[in-house]
Design a protein around this motif. Structure first.
Motif, PDB file in Angstrom:
ATOM      1  N   THR A  13      27.064  30.697  38.260  1.00 31.33           N
ATOM      2  CA  THR A  13      27.662  31.973  38.694  1.00 31.33           C
ATOM      3  C   THR A  13      28.767  31.752  39.723  1.00 31.33           C
ATOM      4  O   THR A  13      29.303  32.706  40.256  1.00 31.33           O
ATOM      5  CB  THR A  13      26.589  32.897  39.301  1.00 31.33           C
ATOM      6  OG1 THR A  13      25.961  32.227  40.398  1.00 31.33           O
ATOM      7  CG2 THR A  13      25.546  33.278  38.259  1.00 31.33           C
ATOM      8  N   GLU A  51      39.041  37.979  44.070  1.00 34.92           N
ATOM      9  CA  GLU A  51      38.721  39.268  43.444  1.00 34.92           C
ATOM     10  C   GLU A  51      37.373  39.199  42.733  1.00 34.92           C
ATOM     11  O   GLU A  51      36.592  40.153  42.773  1.00 34.92           O
ATOM     12  CB  GLU A  51      39.831  39.644  42.455  1.00 34.92           C
ATOM     13  CG  GLU A  51      41.154  40.011  43.092  1.00 34.92           C
ATOM     14  CD  GLU A  51      41.102  41.355  43.783  1.00 34.92           C
ATOM     15  OE1 GLU A  51      40.326  42.223  43.356  1.00 34.92           O
ATOM     16  OE2 GLU A  51      41.851  41.534  44.766  1.00 34.92           O
ATOM     17  N   ALA A  52      37.102  38.074  42.083  1.00 36.07           N
ATOM     18  CA  ALA A  52      35.834  37.938  41.374  1.00 36.07           C
ATOM     19  C   ALA A  52      34.655  37.876  42.341  1.00 36.07           C
ATOM     20  O   ALA A  52      33.564  38.356  42.020  1.00 36.07           O
ATOM     21  CB  ALA A  52      35.872  36.681  40.494  1.00 36.07           C
ATOM     22  N   GLU A  53      34.864  37.308  43.516  1.00 37.89           N
ATOM     23  CA  GLU A  53      33.782  37.194  44.493  1.00 37.89           C
ATOM     24  C   GLU A  53      33.316  38.551  44.996  1.00 37.89           C
ATOM     25  O   GLU A  53      32.187  38.701  45.444  1.00 37.89           O
ATOM     26  CB  GLU A  53      34.243  36.341  45.681  1.00 37.89           C
ATOM     27  CG  GLU A  53      34.356  34.859  45.374  1.00 37.89           C
ATOM     28  CD  GLU A  53      33.013  34.233  45.051  1.00 37.89           C
ATOM     29  OE1 GLU A  53      31.981  34.721  45.578  1.00 37.89           O
ATOM     30  OE2 GLU A  53      32.977  33.276  44.262  1.00 37.89           O
ATOM     31  N   SER A  54      34.181  39.549  44.908  1.00 43.66           N
ATOM     32  CA  SER A  54      33.820  40.881  45.395  1.00 43.66           C
ATOM     33  C   SER A  54      32.967  41.665  44.407  1.00 43.66           C
ATOM     34  O   SER A  54      32.499  42.755  44.715  1.00 43.66           O
ATOM     35  CB  SER A  54      35.086  41.688  45.716  1.00 43.66           C
ATOM     36  OG  SER A  54      35.859  41.903  44.540  1.00 43.66           O
ATOM     37  N   SER A  55      32.766  41.114  43.209  1.00 47.95           N
ATOM     38  CA  SER A  55      31.974  41.793  42.186  1.00 47.95           C
ATOM     39  C   SER A  55      31.104  40.767  41.469  1.00 47.95           C
ATOM     40  O   SER A  55      31.618  39.810  40.890  1.00 47.95           O
ATOM     41  CB  SER A  55      32.887  42.505  41.179  1.00 47.95           C
ATOM     42  OG  SER A  55      32.166  42.930  40.043  1.00 47.95           O
ATOM     43  N   THR A  56      29.804  40.973  41.512  1.00 41.02           N
ATOM     44  CA  THR A  56      28.899  40.046  40.825  1.00 41.02           C
ATOM     45  C   THR A  56      29.180  39.992  39.335  1.00 41.02           C
ATOM     46  O   THR A  56      29.169  38.926  38.715  1.00 41.02           O
ATOM     47  CB  THR A  56      27.431  40.463  41.059  1.00 41.02           C
ATOM     48  OG1 THR A  56      27.166  40.483  42.460  1.00 41.02           O
ATOM     49  CG2 THR A  56      26.474  39.499  40.365  1.00 41.02           C
ATOM     50  N   TRP A  57      29.477  41.156  38.772  1.00 41.75           N
ATOM     51  CA  TRP A  57      29.734  41.224  37.327  1.00 41.75           C
ATOM     52  C   TRP A  57      30.958  40.389  36.950  1.00 41.75           C
ATOM     53  O   TRP A  57      30.877  39.538  36.041  1.00 41.75           O
ATOM     54  CB  TRP A  57      29.934  42.669  36.891  1.00 41.75           C
ATOM     55  CG  TRP A  57      30.423  42.805  35.475  1.00 41.75           C
ATOM     56  CD1 TRP A  57      31.658  43.189  35.059  1.00 41.75           C
ATOM     57  CD2 TRP A  57      29.686  42.536  34.284  1.00 41.75           C
ATOM     58  NE1 TRP A  57      31.753  43.185  33.702  1.00 41.75           N
ATOM     59  CE2 TRP A  57      30.538  42.786  33.195  1.00 41.75           C
ATOM     60  CE3 TRP A  57      28.370  42.101  34.041  1.00 41.75           C
ATOM     61  CZ2 TRP A  57      30.134  42.620  31.870  1.00 41.75           C
ATOM     62  CZ3 TRP A  57      27.974  41.935  32.717  1.00 41.75           C
ATOM     63  CH2 TRP A  57      28.848  42.196  31.652  1.00 41.75           C
ATOM     64  N   PHE A  58      32.083  40.598  37.630  1.00 44.79           N
ATOM     65  CA  PHE A  58      33.280  39.850  37.288  1.00 44.79           C
ATOM     66  C   PHE A  58      33.141  38.366  37.629  1.00 44.79           C
ATOM     67  O   PHE A  58      33.729  37.514  36.965  1.00 44.79           O
ATOM     68  CB  PHE A  58      34.497  40.445  37.999  1.00 44.79           C
ATOM     69  CG  PHE A  58      35.027  41.675  37.333  1.00 44.79           C
ATOM     70  CD1 PHE A  58      35.416  41.654  36.006  1.00 44.79           C
ATOM     71  CD2 PHE A  58      35.135  42.874  38.031  1.00 44.79           C
ATOM     72  CE1 PHE A  58      35.903  42.798  35.383  1.00 44.79           C
ATOM     73  CE2 PHE A  58      35.615  44.014  37.417  1.00 44.79           C
ATOM     74  CZ  PHE A  58      35.994  43.980  36.080  1.00 44.79           C
ATOM     75  N   ARG A  59      32.371  38.048  38.666  1.00 45.29           N
ATOM     76  CA  ARG A  59      32.166  36.636  38.998  1.00 45.29           C
ATOM     77  C   ARG A  59      31.434  35.921  37.863  1.00 45.29           C
ATOM     78  O   ARG A  59      31.807  34.815  37.463  1.00 45.29           O
ATOM     79  CB  ARG A  59      31.381  36.509  40.300  1.00 45.29           C
ATOM     80  CG  ARG A  59      31.235  35.060  40.756  1.00 45.29           C
ATOM     81  CD  ARG A  59      30.619  34.968  42.140  1.00 45.29           C
ATOM     82  NE  ARG A  59      29.199  35.330  42.146  1.00 45.29           N
ATOM     83  CZ  ARG A  59      28.725  36.456  42.645  1.00 45.29           C
ATOM     84  NH1 ARG A  59      29.545  37.350  43.198  1.00 45.29           N
ATOM     85  NH2 ARG A  59      27.428  36.708  42.625  1.00 45.29           N
ATOM     86  N   PHE A 102      40.376  40.330  32.627  1.00 37.17           N
ATOM     87  CA  PHE A 102      40.319  40.340  34.089  1.00 37.17           C
ATOM     88  C   PHE A 102      41.408  39.428  34.672  1.00 37.17           C
ATOM     89  O   PHE A 102      42.107  39.796  35.621  1.00 37.17           O
ATOM     90  CB  PHE A 102      38.939  39.893  34.549  1.00 37.17           C
ATOM     91  CG  PHE A 102      38.819  39.687  36.034  1.00 37.17           C
ATOM     92  CD1 PHE A 102      38.931  40.762  36.906  1.00 37.17           C
ATOM     93  CD2 PHE A 102      38.593  38.432  36.562  1.00 37.17           C
ATOM     94  CE1 PHE A 102      38.826  40.581  38.284  1.00 37.17           C
ATOM     95  CE2 PHE A 102      38.475  38.231  37.924  1.00 37.17           C
ATOM     96  CZ  PHE A 102      38.600  39.314  38.791  1.00 37.17           C
ATOM     97  N   THR A 106      44.733  41.014  36.755  1.00 38.31           N
ATOM     98  CA  THR A 106      44.914  40.599  38.145  1.00 38.31           C
ATOM     99  C   THR A 106      46.223  39.840  38.328  1.00 38.31           C
ATOM    100  O   THR A 106      46.909  40.001  39.344  1.00 38.31           O
ATOM    101  CB  THR A 106      43.729  39.725  38.601  1.00 38.31           C
ATOM    102  OG1 THR A 106      42.503  40.394  38.293  1.00 38.31           O
ATOM    103  CG2 THR A 106      43.792  39.472  40.093  1.00 38.31           C
TER     104      THR A 106
END
Length: 212
Positions: A13, A51-59, A102, A106
């Motif tokens: 993850t 940006e991905a770190e701010s959302s578990t889903w996108f990470r 994504f 971005t």
């Protein structure tokens, strides 16, 4: 009781250094600019990771998506080693997947806002903080030729702004043309005596722009 996944990489993850390298290659292949410095692509990579770190889903989506690229290749090939045309073909095959969407969104919103990229593209940025455009070359048009006209076989001459125009029944004519200075024309009759009719008050023909 927790059962491990058949493929341990599916539990990842967080982005490894290898995944970050793949991410940067994706940005370079999808947005190729030979004159962009390496730093612009590296900052874009770091922006996507942040940006991905701010959302578990996108990470998770981004991490797993990057891991699948090499799985799509045969004979032990790696995405980082592919030539440009083959790497682009791989990206086209995953262009509808969420992780690539994504990355694309971005990048579009941030790559071309990078200050170094703006300098490379020749854009000076917003003008408010620099006092506006008025005294910073707003009307510099050195790349356009001066306006030129050709009249009845006469050589080309440069033209300048006209002091006024005379409106006739057939349209607007410039001062000094026969329709504008003819004593019997409807333009002269409509305009009446005075400088704009082309006839001075004492009956003499007045040249356009002349001061009596």
């Amino acid at each position: 009781m927790a059962f491990p996944a058949k493929y341990p990489s599916l539990n990842e993850t967080t982005l490894s250094d290898g995944a970050k390298a793949i991410l940067e290659r994706i940005i370079r292949v999808a947005f190729p600019h030979r004159n962009f410095p390496d730093g612009a692509y590296q900052r874009m990579r770091d922006k996507i990771v942040a940006e991905a770190e701010s959302s578990t889903w996108f990470r998770v989506v981004l991490t797993q998506g990057l891991l699948t690229l090499d799985a799509k290749l045969a004979d032990g090939e790696h995405f980082l080693e592919l030539p440009q045309d083959r790497a682009l073909a791989v990206l086209r095959s995953v262009q509808d997947l969420e992780f690539f969407g994504f990355i694309r969104r971005t990048t579009v919103l941030n790559l071309y806002a990078d200050p170094v990229v703006l300098q490379v593209l020749g854009y000076e940025g917003e003008s408010f903080s620099q006092g506006g455009y008025l005294h910073r070359g707003f009307d510099d048009l050195d790349w356009l030729p001066k306006a030129r006209i050709e009249e009845a076989g006469e050589p080309l001459v440069e033209t300048g702004p006209l002091p006024y125009q005379v409106r006739t029944e057939s349209g607007t004519t410039a001062p000094g043309t026969p329709a504008a200075i003819s004593g019997g024309s409807s333009a002269a009759a409509a305009a009446g005596p005075g400088p704009q009719s082309g006839v001075a008050a004492d009956g003499r023909t007045q040249q356009p722009g002349a001061v009596q």
